[in-house]
Design an enzyme around this catalytic site. Sequence first.
Site, PDB file in Angstrom:
ATOM      1  NE  ARG A 135      54.894  24.595  45.892  1.00 35.44           N
ATOM      2  CZ  ARG A 135      54.795  24.110  44.658  1.00 35.44           C
ATOM      3  NH1 ARG A 135      55.534  24.659  43.686  1.00 35.44           N
ATOM      4  NH2 ARG A 135      53.982  23.120  44.372  1.00 35.44           N
ATOM      5  CE  LYS A 160      55.316  19.499  47.268  1.00 34.39           C
ATOM      6  NZ  LYS A 160      54.042  19.850  47.923  1.00 34.39           N
ATOM      7  CG  HIS A 266      51.003  27.789  50.117  1.00 32.46           C
ATOM      8  ND1 HIS A 266      52.176  27.699  49.392  1.00 32.46           N
ATOM      9  CD2 HIS A 266      50.199  26.790  49.640  1.00 32.46           C
ATOM     10  CE1 HIS A 266      52.096  26.696  48.540  1.00 32.46           C
ATOM     11  NE2 HIS A 266      50.913  26.139  48.668  1.00 32.46           N
ATOM     12  NE  ARG A 269      51.348  26.768  44.912  1.00 36.18           N
ATOM     13  CZ  ARG A 269      51.817  26.402  43.728  1.00 36.18           C
ATOM     14  NH1 ARG A 269      52.345  27.298  42.922  1.00 36.18           N
ATOM     15  NH2 ARG A 269      51.750  25.138  43.343  1.00 36.18           N
ATOM     16  CG  HIS A 292      49.073  21.639  41.384  1.00 34.05           C
ATOM     17  ND1 HIS A 292      47.835  22.229  41.580  1.00 34.05           N
ATOM     18  CD2 HIS A 292      49.856  22.079  42.406  1.00 34.05           C
ATOM     19  CE1 HIS A 292      47.873  22.986  42.662  1.00 34.05           C
ATOM     20  NE2 HIS A 292      49.088  22.908  43.177  1.00 34.05           N
ATOM     21  CE1 TYR A 301      43.993  26.618  45.820  1.00 27.90           C
ATOM     22  CE2 TYR A 301      44.796  25.298  43.982  1.00 27.90           C
ATOM     23  CZ  TYR A 301      45.012  25.943  45.189  1.00 27.90           C
ATOM     24  OH  TYR A 301      46.259  25.899  45.762  1.00 27.90           O
TER      25      TYR A 301
END
Length: 321
Positions: A135, A160, A266, A269, A292, A301
């Site tokens: 990010r 995150k 973003h 990414r 994640h 994706y």
Amino acid sequence: MARSPFLNQIREYMRMRGYSMRTEKTYLYWIKNFIRYHNRQHPNVLSSEHVVAFLSYLANRRDVAINTQKTALNALAFLYNQFLKQPLGDLGFTHAQKERRLPSVLSQQEVQLILANLDFRNRVIFSILYGSGLRVSECLRLRIQDIDLQNLSLTVRDSKGGKDRKTLLSPSLINPINELIAKATALQETDNAIGIGPSLPHMLGKKYPSAYRQIGWMHLFPSSTICKHPVTGVLCRHHLHDSVARKALKIAVKKANLINKRINCHTFRHSFATELLQSGRDIRTVQELLGHSDVSTTQIYTHVLGQHFAGTKSPLDQLSF
């Protein structure tokens, strides 16, 4: 309102528990809005019904996005469940369902076009976003000690969810990063001469007073200006603000004439993840590199590729004509 004793208590509570500055600002923003909406009544006298009323107001009157509404709920859940110790319980509140929007991704040719229209520093920033899947905030927070040029890896700190992770680093970035390290080192030496150094996380500066002199703590992308540390008030040099990268990207996209796609920081990414899956990488590996928590987030994706699983081919491809 911004300087109220109550909000200051919340701020101190969050800092004692190591919340990020971004989370602190976001939570305080929504708590202030919640109090204002209910005519500045103290949250102690408000209930879960008042929380639901505020969230409904955001959705129906202010027409905020679903993710914004969720952020407001997280802030109020923190306020009641953790700070006030008055659990909200089941609010009986259901978020509006958001239609899935597939992320926009870039082809390799489009990435090259954009990078060619960036100056040296911003080219390295967006090369890291595309080559390592970071990010933009994670990239700009990188410190010299987070870069392992020997093992070609980056360590992303306090990402995150407060997690750390490692991801890969392209060999093509060794020389540019060495150049940035040399510039950052020279800048730190100049700052140290007048008693200034890089901004340090949480209260580390008090625990280790000379840490600001250690090259490992220097930001790879330092700001051009000096500021006061938001917690300690000490003069320091923070990392580059993400608005600098966003503005540079906007100009580069315009120069590259890529007007048919939604392109932001973003997007690089997203493109990183899509390229890895397209080349046959395991989805669990991609999940780990992106940081994640749930593989279902990474699975989006596979839909970008137009496949339920990376590498899956249409049965029509097996026919000969």
